[in-house]
Design an enzyme around this catalytic site. Structure first.
Site, mmCIF file in Angstrom:
data_model
loop_
_atom_site.group_PDB
_atom_site.id
_atom_site.type_symbol
_atom_site.label_atom_id
_atom_site.label_comp_id
_atom_site.label_asym_id
_atom_site.label_seq_id
_atom_site.Cartn_x
_atom_site.Cartn_y
_atom_site.Cartn_z
ATOM 1 C CD GLU A 175 61.830 48.197 -30.432
ATOM 2 O OE1 GLU A 175 62.997 48.629 -30.343
ATOM 3 O OE2 GLU A 175 60.902 48.614 -29.704
ATOM 4 C CB SER A 181 31.621 11.954 16.743
ATOM 5 O OG SER A 181 31.373 12.081 18.132
#
Length: 692
Positions: free
Chosen positions: A94, A364
């Site tokens: 780069e 319950s």
């Protein structure tokens, strides 16, 4: 002749003067521009280079289980945590003069300008690493002169105020590597399943070829092109003496293994759990004076991978096709740590969490909390009341309520609290509420921090008020923890991006609430073991008999059933789990296959979660004594009485009469009776309980 020569000389002199003046003017202009640029840069100051960073979630063993990010998945790492091969590769391909120039490579710019002029448009870039970093931070990728000028301005400012290594680090943490991965660390985890500091030379060259064009050079998209660019980068690294010829040859011959398909970066474990983690983390971070949006957090969670996988496995096994939904949560009694969570059958289709957000009738499963209030108000495990058809009046006698049992039948004889809970007798529950009153029941619910509004009707005893599975499960967790409720938590530690510990649960003073005395908590625990004991079978079997064959250790649990909801919540000394099944629209659960899901998921999860753990008994505290009694009469068992069980009672409630005493067979025991009323418990069939 001389005149002609004179004129030519005069023209040349004028031209020289003009050129000299123009040169001076241009130099002054350039100098002025440079000074202006410098002053501008000093006035504006250093560009802010902070970027959003992903936060990472870890399970209780330190393994990555997911991440959180806004727009870009990125994990920032310092330059010294990046493989040196990556650093060399990026410079080679780069920006070869990165450490020499001041933000711009003028020879590359001139070459690019020439090509742009010939083409009549912007066709080639000459961006340095600094310029690319500026673009990543502040600009778009459109090819225009305006963007290029802005890029140059930002690059200049970056070069003035930051060191080269800082710029290189920033570039490597912001560049795009395709597939939603920003920065070298995210890319390394995605492509190779490892951190950036572990990348080999071959992997570094391959991965640094991707930013040139992620849609073309990603090895996942096009391996041939990716390898060709890898070879180019290795050649450049060799030419610039970053590597030797031997290293180049070895890298070219290395077989890389891509892990993208199985990447932990994109695979999120326990998504419903992680959503709750993020909510809790947001609150914790805010209390510490920070904002969760800062990102970069490493969040260590309470998730037990074994528990989560076990829950998902049994859910997949037992959930039928269709719209039936599920909620599941497990937590540790001793710590309150949530170890697993499933908020629905598919997070992608419905992120609505049916554990924490949905409120449904618990049926319950509310009874243990009712009986907790009863134990505090004169009841014992051997308090007897008759189970028979009963009509209750309420609202000052203006209304009536007639509860029924699940099969429409009744015992038609007195049953103890222990048996009533084991077979889930509804008449006994409503009678209990009528005896103790609504206020004591409300007080217990408030102590347990159950977000439930009781309705002033007898049906309240049967769980008709809506509540979350989360609240119900944490209540059972407190019973298992001997009456101490520790607020359920998902997080043990939070570390910021700099490695500083912001939150450590071991150093925090977390709230603990004593919701029951130790004796009552144990009595409830032992009562809840009854659902697995066939000794309690009567007009209906004990509610856990269908899964008893899969049980290998002591569990205390309670099921709950309404027209539209199925529950089972229970615990061992080590772990509590709650399961809910139903439809989001409240449709009736009628299919036999759907009705068995809850119990099967619960028992199989508990067995899997406890694999390899020692079998622990529920140990009675002081002030509680175990007695073997006849469950039909409540008397001390002899060989003449066949239905015997070990029952735990407070010392004052231990029976004194034998089961053969004729008075016992004629007596119906009611709360607040005489001192001769009997009160013990029942025997678990596997000798799992410590009677010390």
């Amino acid at each position: 002749m001389r005149r002609v020569q004179y004129r030519k000389k005069a023209v040349r002199t004028k031209r020289m003067k003009r050129f000299f003046l123009l040169t001076i003017a241009a130099s002054c202009a350039l100098l002025g521009a440079f000074i202006t640029l410098r002053v501008y840069a000093q006035i504006v100051g250093a560009p802010i280079i902070q970027v959003p960073i992903s936060s990472v979630f870890l399970d209780n063993q330190g393994n990555v289980i997911g991440d959180r990010f806004e727009d870009q998945r990125r994990y920032w790492v310092s330059l010294d945590k990046i493989s040196p091969f990556v650093v060399d590769a990026v410079i080679a391909v780069e920006d070869q003069e990165f450490y020499e120039h001041h933000g711009f490579d003028y020879s590359r710019i001139a070459s690019a300008l020439l090509k742009d002029v010939k083409a009549g448009k912007k066709v080639e870039g000459a961006s340095t690493i600094t310029q690319q970093y500026a673009r990543n931070l502040f600009l778009t990728h459109e090819k225009t002169w305006t963007r290029k000028i802005n890029e140059a301005l930002y690059a200049y400012r970056l070069e003035i105020f930051y060191e080269k290594d800082d710029l290189l680090e920033g570039y490597l943490n912001t560049v795009y590597f395709g597939h939603g991965m920003y920065g070298i660390e995210a890319a390394s985890r995605f492509y190779f399943g490892k951190s950036a500091n572990s990348l080999t030379l071959a992997e570094s060259a391959l991965i640094m070829g991707v930013p040139k064009g992620p849609t073309h050079y990603s090895p996942v998209v096009n391996e041939e092109k990716a390898v060709a660019r890898q070879q180019l980068i290795l050649k450049l690294m060799k030419a610039q003496q970053f590597i030797t010829e031997e290293q180049q040859t070895a890298a070219l011959g290395e077989n890389f293994v891509l892990k993208a398909k199985d990447s932990a970066v994109t695979r999120k474990t326990a998504p419903y759990f992680l959503e709750e983690v993020w909510k809790e983390a947001t609150e914790i971070v805010a209390k510490k004076g920070h904002r969760i949006e800062e990102g970069g957090w490493t969040i260590e969670t309470t998730l037990n991978r074994q528990h989560q996988l076990a829950a998902e496995e049994v859910m997949k096994k037992w959930m039928p096709e269709g719209e039936l939904q599920i909620g599941f949560i497990s937590m540790e009694p001793k710590t309150g740590y949530v170890t697993a969570m499933i908020g629905g059958r598919n997070f992608a289709e419905s992120p609505f969490n049916r554990v924490t957000q949905a409120k449904r009738q618990p049926g319950s499963t509310i009874k243990p909390l009712l009986y907790a209030a009863a134990l505090e108000n004169g009841f014992s495990p051997l308090t007897y009341m008759k189970s028979e058809r009963t009509i209750f009046t309420y609202d000052n006698g203006r209304r009536e309520y007639e509860p029924k049992n699940v099969n429409g039948e009744f015992a038609e004889h007195p049953i103890s609290l222990a048996q009533a809970l084991a077979i889930s007798d509804n008449i006994y529950a409503v009678k209990t509420l009528e005896h103790i009153g609504y206020k004591p029941f409300e007080q217990v619910l408030a102590r347990f921090h159950v977000d439930l509004k009781l309705k002033d009707t007898p049906a309240t005893a049967l769980g008709t008020s809506e509540v979350s599975l989360f609240d119900m499960t944490k209540s059972y967790n407190a019973i298992s923890a001997q009456g101490i409720q520790k607020e359920p938590t998902y997080i043990t530690k939070i570390i910021d991006n700099e490695g500083n510990t912001l939150y450590d649960i071991e150093k925090e003073k977390l709230k603990e609430n004593k919701v029951l005395i130790q004796q009552d908590a144990f009595l409830l625990t032992h009562l809840l073991t009854g659902m697995f004991d066939p000794i309690f079978n009567d007009y209906t079997p004990a509610t856990g008999i269908s899964i008893r064959s899969k049980q290998t250790r002591p569990y205390a649990a309670k099921s709950g059933t309404t027209i539209s909801d199925q529950y089972l919540i229970g615990f061992s000394p080590q772990l509590t789990a709650g399961v809910w099944n139903g439809f989001d629209q409240g449709k009736q659960v009628s299919d036999a296959e759907a009705k068995q899901v809850t119990k099967q998921v619960w028992i199989e999860f508990m067995e899997k979660a406890h694999q390899g753990l020692p079998v622990e008994p529920f140990i009675p505290p002081s002030g509680v004594r175990g007695v073997i009694v006849d469950i039909e009469t409540g008397g001390i068992a002899t060989s003449a009485c066949k239905k015997q069980r070990l029952v735990y009672l407070k010392e004052k409630d231990v029976p004194t009469k034998l089961c053969t005493d004729p008075k016992l067979k004629q007596q119906t025991f009611e709360p607040n009776g005489s001192e001769d009323d009997l009160n013990p418990w029942s025997l678990f069939p596997f000798s799992f309980f410590d009677n010390e």
